[in-house]
Structure formats: C-alpha cells, structure tokens
Motif scaffolding. Structure first.
Motif: not given
Length: 211
Positions: A82, A59-61, A56-57, A150, A124, A153
C-alpha cells in the motif's frame, strides 16, 4: 520497569475525562510510546494490517489510518504494497513521530467526532487500531469516516470489550446499517489486545462496507 511504566501510561489514557485530557496524556507518552507498548506486546497496529490485506487489494488506495498515533501500522502497510496512506490523530506529538517513518503521504491533526478535513469519498478504505474504546473517540465519529470513504470501500477497526455497548458503538453500527450507509462484512471473535500485559483486555475487529 518498562512494563510498569506502560501500564501507568495506559491508566492515564483510559481515565481521561475529555479529549483535552486524552491529548495531554498522549503528549506525555509520545516519546516512549513505541517501546512501552512493545513491552506490553501490543498487537493491534500490526494485526489490523491482516484485515486490510484481506479486504483491500495491494496497491489500491488511498488508505486512512485513523488515530495513527506514532504510525506503527504504516511501515507494515507499505511492506504489504500500500503506497498511498494518510494518517489522522489528535496528538501533534504522536504525529511528529509518525512523520519520521516516511510512509505517510499526509498527516493531519483532528478530533474524531468533529468535521474531518477530507472530501466525500476520498479514501479507498479506512482502518484504525486501538481508538474505539471508552474515553477515546466517540461512536459518532464513524459518520465522518463513512462520508470520506468510497462506495464499496471497507472500514476496518477493533472495538474494546468495555466500549462496544457502553460506549454506544453497537448502537452506532446498527444506526448506520439501518440508514443504508454501510453493511456488516465481518465480525471477529474476541481476542487479546496485548500479548504480554493486561490479559483481561479484549477486542473484536469489525469490517463494514460503505454503501
């Protein structure tokens, strides 16, 4: 002494025969959980963040920390970038401690295997550490976690050696794959749960992509 207390608490948790007994065991353990699992060299809440960072990059969530307990994974996830993290746990006593860490945007009490309080495709990704084993969350609980994640994800979590087949997890994984709900991305080798205590306890981490 602390190691003995930690082992006794683990025995109580793993010998629980129902969700109510599991909840009671964690309620009694909550206040000393962090220090006693540290004495055991409990790796999973910290090591799981390495798999999150891989898949998971930053900052993504939002991310869902399933069975978050006292929130040991939360600060490490925040340190890795995160910002939007939710926590779910059976024990209100453990959730109260997780809340003090100041990294969870929301914390909810619910039992895996029952309906969960978030809409379809809300997260995410989901992660979990130390939850999927005999006497804890059932393999059937994965269906709700997949529903709330998602498309594209990942679901990231270890499974104890004693529960992978006997607890129905491998069969549950295969069912979700046959139904086209997810696909396998990664399956780690077996490794130890505890760096100090219980050298015979092993897990492997699985990563699935929700479809």
């Amino acid at each position: 002494m602390e190691l003995d207390k930690a082992n006794a608490a683990l025995d109580a948790v793993y010998s629980a025969k129902s969700a109510e007994e599991v909840s009671k065991s964690y309620a009694q353990w909550a206040a000393t959980y962090d220090s006693e699992t540290a004495a055991l060299g409990y790796l999973l809440p910290f090591l799981i963040t390495a798999w999150v960072a891989r898949h998971v990059p930053a900052g993504e969530g939002p991310l869902l920390d399933v069975g978050c307990g006292t929130g040991l994974s939360g600060p490490s996830l925040r340190a890795l970038g995160y910002q939007h993290i939710a926590g779910l746990d059976l024990s209100p006593e453990m959730l109260a401690i997780a809340d003090t860490r100041g990294v969870y945007g929301e914390l909810k009490q619910a039992m895996l295997g029952a309906a969960l309080p978030w809409p379809d495709g809300h997260f995410r990704a989901f992660l979990s550490a130390g939850v999927f084993t005999l006497g804890h969350a059932p393999a059937s609980g994965l269906h709700e976690l997949v529903r709330m994640t998602r498309r594209g994800g990942p679901g990231i979590f270890p499974v104890r050696d004693q529960g992978l087949d006997a607890g129905g997890f491998r069969a549950g994984f295969n069912t979700l794959e046959r139904e086209g709900r997810w696909r396998t991305v990664e399956e780690s080798p077996w490794y130890r749960c505890y760096a100090v205590g219980d050298p015979g306890a092993h897990v492997k981490t699985f990563v699935f992509e929700v479809l």
